[in-house]
Design an enzyme around this catalytic site. Structure first.
Site, PDB file in Angstrom:
ATOM      1  N   LYS A   1      16.709  61.085 -28.553  1.00 42.50           N
ATOM      2  CA  LYS A   1      17.950  61.451 -27.874  1.00 42.50           C
ATOM      3  C   LYS A   1      18.271  62.913 -28.152  1.00 42.50           C
ATOM      4  O   LYS A   1      18.213  63.363 -29.295  1.00 42.50           O
ATOM      5  CB  LYS A   1      19.107  60.562 -28.331  1.00 42.50           C
ATOM      6  CG  LYS A   1      20.404  60.823 -27.543  1.00 42.50           C
ATOM      7  CD  LYS A   1      21.497  59.824 -27.900  1.00 42.50           C
ATOM      8  CE  LYS A   1      22.072  60.086 -29.269  1.00 42.50           C
ATOM      9  NZ  LYS A   1      23.224  59.219 -29.576  1.00 42.50           N
TER      10      LYS A   1
ATOM     11  N   GLN B   1      35.476  56.122 -26.984  1.00 45.64           N
ATOM     12  CA  GLN B   1      34.892  55.227 -27.971  1.00 45.64           C
ATOM     13  C   GLN B   1      35.811  54.069 -28.329  1.00 45.64           C
ATOM     14  O   GLN B   1      35.339  52.992 -28.733  1.00 45.64           O
ATOM     15  CB  GLN B   1      34.531  56.011 -29.225  1.00 45.64           C
ATOM     16  CG  GLN B   1      33.849  55.205 -30.305  1.00 45.64           C
ATOM     17  CD  GLN B   1      32.622  54.431 -29.831  1.00 45.64           C
ATOM     18  OE1 GLN B   1      32.487  53.238 -30.069  1.00 45.64           O
ATOM     19  NE2 GLN B   1      31.733  55.111 -29.120  1.00 45.64           N
TER      20      GLN B   1
ATOM     21  N   ASP C   1      47.380  57.120 -30.931  1.00 47.23           N
ATOM     22  CA  ASP C   1      46.854  58.419 -30.515  1.00 47.23           C
ATOM     23  C   ASP C   1      48.038  59.324 -30.188  1.00 47.23           C
ATOM     24  O   ASP C   1      49.079  58.846 -29.709  1.00 47.23           O
ATOM     25  CB  ASP C   1      45.957  58.261 -29.270  1.00 47.23           C
ATOM     26  CG  ASP C   1      45.093  59.484 -29.010  1.00 47.23           C
ATOM     27  OD1 ASP C   1      43.854  59.363 -29.073  1.00 47.23           O
ATOM     28  OD2 ASP C   1      45.650  60.570 -28.724  1.00 47.23           O
TER      29      ASP C   1
ATOM     30  N   GLY D   1      34.445  58.373 -36.823  1.00 47.94           N
ATOM     31  CA  GLY D   1      34.685  59.682 -36.231  1.00 47.94           C
ATOM     32  C   GLY D   1      33.890  60.821 -36.831  1.00 47.94           C
ATOM     33  O   GLY D   1      33.542  61.775 -36.139  1.00 47.94           O
ATOM     34  N   ALA D   2      33.597  60.751 -38.119  1.00 49.56           N
ATOM     35  CA  ALA D   2      32.924  61.873 -38.778  1.00 49.56           C
ATOM     36  C   ALA D   2      31.441  61.893 -38.420  1.00 49.56           C
ATOM     37  O   ALA D   2      30.711  60.952 -38.724  1.00 49.56           O
ATOM     38  CB  ALA D   2      33.098  61.769 -40.292  1.00 49.56           C
ATOM     39  N   ASP D   3      31.019  62.969 -37.758  1.00 50.97           N
ATOM     40  CA  ASP D   3      29.614  63.117 -37.394  1.00 50.97           C
ATOM     41  C   ASP D   3      29.113  64.538 -37.656  1.00 50.97           C
ATOM     42  O   ASP D   3      28.072  64.937 -37.154  1.00 50.97           O
ATOM     43  CB  ASP D   3      29.381  62.743 -35.928  1.00 50.97           C
ATOM     44  CG  ASP D   3      30.189  63.612 -34.970  1.00 50.97           C
ATOM     45  OD1 ASP D   3      30.986  64.445 -35.437  1.00 50.97           O
ATOM     46  OD2 ASP D   3      30.011  63.453 -33.746  1.00 50.97           O
TER      47      ASP D   3
ATOM     48  N   LYS E   1      34.216  66.915 -41.397  1.00 51.42           N
ATOM     49  CA  LYS E   1      35.076  65.902 -40.795  1.00 51.42           C
ATOM     50  C   LYS E   1      35.427  64.834 -41.829  1.00 51.42           C
ATOM     51  O   LYS E   1      34.615  64.460 -42.671  1.00 51.42           O
ATOM     52  CB  LYS E   1      34.403  65.273 -39.571  1.00 51.42           C
ATOM     53  CG  LYS E   1      34.239  66.246 -38.409  1.00 51.42           C
ATOM     54  CD  LYS E   1      33.725  65.553 -37.166  1.00 51.42           C
ATOM     55  CE  LYS E   1      33.652  66.511 -35.987  1.00 51.42           C
ATOM     56  NZ  LYS E   1      33.183  65.849 -34.742  1.00 51.42           N
TER      57      LYS E   1
END
Length: 329
Positions: free
Chosen positions: A71, A143, A164, A223-225, A229
């Site tokens: 990918k 997501q 949110d 969320g942390a990538d 983060k």
């Protein structure tokens, strides 16, 4: 010898969550048993565009099937405002491991959203209380939708709290799911008090406090990538049964990367990799558990497993666009 082109609609139609979740679980198991190859994710940083590219190759043998692919994915946070494009795009090349023929080229963005939700479902199935019925989600982007759909495959979710800062996103999420769930807007603390919590934000300062989470909440930190983060208060990580997807990736760019780099967390704070729980060498949920956390960075084996599901269904359903990429047909 034809290569199948699968756009976003084809991927979504041919990758049902009921089959994705066990395929992703099988991928974790193959990786833990040594039946997979997954070189480290490589990054190309482009600060002049406030973005980056990531390449994610993998091969896995799940027993009844094997698969390979790569990918090519990105993160460009300025895309929505400047170009009216998604922050994350991506292209998946799914390849026959025996002949190296490219079997399919798939929309990697949709594939990523689906397999990420499925990974959270695998973790939830192994770590959450059996009677979990409420799900909190922090972050109402794309997501969030797959988190709910996937986790509902492994737990009987009835109540959903979505949090949110963007009220339009919250309203769209509620509109999508209000016919099937008791879904409402809420604060981060209200979402965190649910039986299961999924965090899907790009923040670099923790937004979920230790005091807000329930006594037996299972948290999917999705969320942390990237380095820097960080969504969860350090005390949550220290007090939890902490499960990761991959040691190298999580310490570099997962939820634990910041406290890890600061020496707040160490090897002794990690209970297991999810694959260890899948194959049974480490325990999943036990009655004595309080908080549990799954730190997910996203693995190339997940993309390959998801591409396998999508390709096989598309072939059976005559979906997608076959074309002669190599001039060999």
């Amino acid at each position: 010898m034809k290569t199948l082109l699968l756009n976003h609609a084809d991927v979504r139609e041919n990758a049902p969550m009921a089959e994705l979740v066990p395929a992703i679980e099988a991928a974790f198991g193959a990786y833990e048993r040594g039946d997979a190859q997954m070189p480290p994710k490589s990054y190309i940083d482009l600060p002049q565009y406030n973005g980056d590219f990531r390449s994610m190759p993998a091969y896995l043998d799940a027993g009844s099937w094997d698969a390979a692919g790569v990918k090519w994915v990105n993160s460009h946070p300025d895309n929505p405002e400047r170009f009216d494009l998604p922050t994350v795009l991506g292209t998946m090349i799914y390849t026959d491991p025996e002949t190296a023929v490219p079997l399919a080229i798939l929309d990697g963005r949709t594939l990523t959203m689906l397999r990420t939700g499925a990974a959270a479902a695998v973790a939830t199935d192994h770590l959450a209380v059996a009677d979990a019925s409420s799900l909190g989600i922090v972050g109402a982007g794309a997501q969030s939708y797959t988190q709910l759909r996937a986790i509902s495959e492994v737990r009987d979710i009835e109540t959903v709290v979505i949090s949110d800062l963007d009220e339009e996103r919250v309203a769209a999420f509620i509109d999508e799911f209000e016919a099937d769930y008791d879904v409402r807007a809420g604060s981060v603390a209200e979402a965190a008090a649910c039986d299961v919590l999924s965090t899907v934000t790009p923040v670099e300062s923790p937004i979920v406090s230790r005091e807000s989470v329930g006594e037996h909440t299972h948290i999917n930190a999705m969320g942390a990538d990237a380095a820097g983060k960080h969504e969860l208060d350090d005390e949550i990580l220290l007090d939890s049964k902490l499960v990761i997807d991959d040691y190298e990736q999580t310490t570099h760019s997962g939820e634990i990367n910041v406290p890890w780099s600061e020496g707040v967390l160490g090897d002794g704070d990690i209970h297991a990799a999810l694959g260890e729980i899948v194959v049974g060498t480490k325990a999943g949920h036990v009655d004595a558990d309080g908080l549990t956390v799954f730190d997910s960075t996203g693995l190339a084996i997940q993309d390959v497993a998801a591409a396998h599901v999508a390709y096989e269904h598309a072939e059976d359903n005559d979906n997608g666009y076959p074309f002669d990429l190599l001039g060999l047909a």
